[in-house]
Design a protein around this motif. Structure first.
Motif, PDB file in Angstrom:
ATOM      1  N   TYR A 177      27.338 -21.060 -31.963  1.00  0.00           N
ATOM      2  CA  TYR A 177      26.004 -21.498 -31.557  1.00  0.00           C
ATOM      3  C   TYR A 177      25.218 -20.353 -30.921  1.00  0.00           C
ATOM      4  O   TYR A 177      25.771 -19.336 -30.507  1.00  0.00           O
ATOM      5  CB  TYR A 177      26.099 -22.658 -30.561  1.00  0.00           C
ATOM      6  N   ARG A 178      23.901 -20.557 -30.843  1.00  0.00           N
ATOM      7  CA  ARG A 178      23.014 -19.682 -30.087  1.00  0.00           C
ATOM      8  C   ARG A 178      22.381 -20.502 -28.966  1.00  0.00           C
ATOM      9  O   ARG A 178      22.293 -21.729 -29.056  1.00  0.00           O
ATOM     10  CB  ARG A 178      21.924 -19.091 -30.990  1.00  0.00           C
ATOM     11  N   SER A 179      21.909 -19.816 -27.968  1.00  0.00           N
ATOM     12  CA  SER A 179      21.360 -20.496 -26.796  1.00  0.00           C
ATOM     13  C   SER A 179      20.255 -21.480 -27.171  1.00  0.00           C
ATOM     14  O   SER A 179      20.187 -22.597 -26.646  1.00  0.00           O
ATOM     15  CB  SER A 179      20.835 -19.456 -25.800  1.00  0.00           C
ATOM     16  N   ILE A 180      19.405 -21.103 -28.096  1.00  0.00           N
ATOM     17  CA  ILE A 180      18.261 -21.944 -28.445  1.00  0.00           C
ATOM     18  C   ILE A 180      18.673 -23.222 -29.179  1.00  0.00           C
ATOM     19  O   ILE A 180      17.915 -24.193 -29.227  1.00  0.00           O
ATOM     20  CB  ILE A 180      17.247 -21.148 -29.302  1.00  0.00           C
ATOM     21  N   ASP A 181      19.883 -23.249 -29.748  1.00  0.00           N
ATOM     22  CA  ASP A 181      20.331 -24.434 -30.492  1.00  0.00           C
ATOM     23  C   ASP A 181      20.329 -25.683 -29.626  1.00  0.00           C
ATOM     24  O   ASP A 181      20.052 -26.791 -30.121  1.00  0.00           O
ATOM     25  CB  ASP A 181      21.751 -24.211 -31.033  1.00  0.00           C
ATOM     26  N   PHE A 182      20.623 -25.520 -28.339  1.00  0.00           N
ATOM     27  CA  PHE A 182      20.750 -26.680 -27.461  1.00  0.00           C
ATOM     28  C   PHE A 182      19.396 -27.333 -27.217  1.00  0.00           C
ATOM     29  O   PHE A 182      19.245 -28.557 -27.347  1.00  0.00           O
ATOM     30  CB  PHE A 182      21.427 -26.274 -26.149  1.00  0.00           C
TER      31      PHE A 182
ATOM     32  N   SER B 195      16.640 -11.179 -34.835  1.00  0.00           N
ATOM     33  CA  SER B 195      17.853 -11.990 -34.955  1.00  0.00           C
ATOM     34  C   SER B 195      17.542 -13.472 -34.746  1.00  0.00           C
ATOM     35  O   SER B 195      18.146 -14.337 -35.388  1.00  0.00           O
ATOM     36  CB  SER B 195      18.908 -11.527 -33.942  1.00  0.00           C
ATOM     37  N   LEU B 196      16.572 -13.774 -33.880  1.00  0.00           N
ATOM     38  CA  LEU B 196      16.182 -15.167 -33.645  1.00  0.00           C
ATOM     39  C   LEU B 196      15.498 -15.747 -34.873  1.00  0.00           C
ATOM     40  O   LEU B 196      15.790 -16.875 -35.286  1.00  0.00           O
ATOM     41  CB  LEU B 196      15.269 -15.253 -32.423  1.00  0.00           C
ATOM     42  N   MET B 197      14.590 -14.971 -35.464  1.00  0.00           N
ATOM     43  CA  MET B 197      13.900 -15.435 -36.671  1.00  0.00           C
ATOM     44  C   MET B 197      14.896 -15.688 -37.794  1.00  0.00           C
ATOM     45  O   MET B 197      14.807 -16.679 -38.520  1.00  0.00           O
ATOM     46  CB  MET B 197      12.855 -14.393 -37.110  1.00  0.00           C
ATOM     47  N   GLY B 198      15.867 -14.775 -37.935  1.00  0.00           N
ATOM     48  CA  GLY B 198      16.870 -14.943 -38.975  1.00  0.00           C
ATOM     49  C   GLY B 198      17.733 -16.171 -38.746  1.00  0.00           C
ATOM     50  O   GLY B 198      18.161 -16.827 -39.703  1.00  0.00           O
TER      51      GLY B 198
ATOM     52  N   ALA C 218      18.776 -16.047 -28.534  1.00  0.00           N
ATOM     53  CA  ALA C 218      19.746 -15.790 -29.597  1.00  0.00           C
ATOM     54  C   ALA C 218      21.124 -15.435 -29.056  1.00  0.00           C
ATOM     55  O   ALA C 218      21.994 -15.002 -29.817  1.00  0.00           O
ATOM     56  CB  ALA C 218      19.236 -14.672 -30.511  1.00  0.00           C
ATOM     57  N   LEU C 219      21.349 -15.611 -27.776  1.00  0.00           N
ATOM     58  CA  LEU C 219      22.639 -15.276 -27.169  1.00  0.00           C
ATOM     59  C   LEU C 219      23.727 -16.206 -27.706  1.00  0.00           C
ATOM     60  O   LEU C 219      23.573 -17.424 -27.681  1.00  0.00           O
ATOM     61  CB  LEU C 219      22.530 -15.419 -25.653  1.00  0.00           C
TER      62      LEU C 219
ATOM     63  N   VAL D  89      19.287  -5.988 -27.563  1.00  0.00           N
ATOM     64  CA  VAL D  89      18.977  -5.991 -28.985  1.00  0.00           C
ATOM     65  C   VAL D  89      18.667  -7.397 -29.498  1.00  0.00           C
ATOM     66  O   VAL D  89      18.479  -7.593 -30.696  1.00  0.00           O
ATOM     67  CB  VAL D  89      20.142  -5.389 -29.812  1.00  0.00           C
ATOM     68  N   ARG D  90      18.652  -8.379 -28.626  1.00  0.00           N
ATOM     69  CA  ARG D  90      18.356  -9.756 -29.032  1.00  0.00           C
ATOM     70  C   ARG D  90      17.685 -10.476 -27.870  1.00  0.00           C
ATOM     71  O   ARG D  90      17.908 -10.130 -26.707  1.00  0.00           O
ATOM     72  CB  ARG D  90      19.628 -10.499 -29.432  1.00  0.00           C
ATOM     73  N   PRO D  91      16.878 -11.493 -28.150  1.00  0.00           N
ATOM     74  CA  PRO D  91      16.312 -12.283 -27.057  1.00  0.00           C
ATOM     75  C   PRO D  91      17.372 -13.201 -26.462  1.00  0.00           C
ATOM     76  O   PRO D  91      18.405 -13.475 -27.087  1.00  0.00           O
ATOM     77  CB  PRO D  91      15.207 -13.078 -27.733  1.00  0.00           C
TER      78      PRO D  91
END
Length: 257
Positions: free
Chosen positions: A17-22, A45-48, A10-11, A5-7
């Motif tokens: 945090y989310r994975s992409i934050d790093f 969820s990533l866009m949000g 966005a984990l 339900v998420r890329p």
């Protein structure tokens, strides 16, 4: 199950945090101000989470964060369609005034700037520089990509597979490449109908382009499986790992609420 339900970007990592934050924080801490995020599916969820990019100081009148929704002509067969994705943002690449492109995956948990990588890329006069990390057989999981090099650090081959004997230089999701070289590769691959991101980007250009490598030191974990995700979460319980990932000098930014 975690990415139904998420890329992967966005984990959740370490609670807030989310994975992409790093990777976004690493880019910003390196002085990068023009960032594009390309999504493929389940991207809401990533866009949000990303919003306008203000939490990463990327809400700018010029450059800043650009979000690209999925392109309708992408294959849904499960094959590697990242060359098609890059072709979809080709006009964005051509319009950008920057001369270099960092192609980054969103599943690498690390806190590193790219300044040393960029300096080495310039000093070596490379067309592209591929980031790798030394791993042993116990760290192999899933179908990984491994870089083979000569004594001078030139890429001689790239292999994909599971538990490749003797392979220790694992591709770690980042390639620094001259923009015009990347544009030529994308257009050439599309015209010839060639699929496969790493195959087109690296393997087909060995011997034709100057391809160098860069060793990623310090803590880094690429999340490619449930085991990788579990190990990363457990490793963050280690104070030394937390101190390296989360510090005041190069902070990891995220959505405040």
């Amino acid at each position: 199950d975690l990415t139904m339900v998420r890329p992967l970007a966005a984990l959740p990592i370490n609670g807030r945090y989310r994975s992409i934050d790093f990777i976004l924080s690493n880019l910003v801490n390196s002085g990068v101000i023009n960032v594009a995020v390309v999504t493929q599916n389940n991207y809401h969820s990533l866009m949000g989470h990303l919003g306008s990019g203000k939490h990463w100081n990327l809400a700018r009148k010029r450059y800043g964060l650009t979000l690209f929704p999925p392109f309708s002509n992408l294959s849904s067969s499960g094959s590697d369609s990242r060359i098609d994705i890059l072709y979809g943002v080709l006009n964005y690449l051509k319009r950008s005034t920057q001369d270099y492109v960092l192609l980054c995956e969103s599943n690498v948990i690390t806190n590193k700037t790219f300044n040393d990588l960029f300096a080495k890329h310039l000093d070596s006069h490379a067309d592209m520089t591929v980031v790798y990390k030394e791993v042993d057989g116990n760290e192999q999981s899933g179908v990984e990509a491994y870089i083979l090099t000569d004594e001078e650090g030139n890429v001689t081959d790239i292999e994909r597979g599971e538990n490749i004997s003797g392979a220790t230089k694992k591709y770690y999701g980042t390639v620094l490449i001259n923009k015009q070289v990347l544009i030529n590769i994308i257009e050439h691959s599309k015209v010839r109908g060639k699929k496969g991101y790493l195959t087109n980007l690296i393997q087909r250009n060995i011997g034709r382009l100057n391809i160098k490598t860069y060793y990623l030191d310090g803590y880094a974990r690429m999340i490619s499986s449930i085991n990788d995700y579990y190990n990363a979460c457990m490793e963050i319980l280690n104070k030394e790992v937390r101190d390296e990932l989360f510090n005041l000098v190069t902070p990891i930014y995220t959505k405040d609420k």
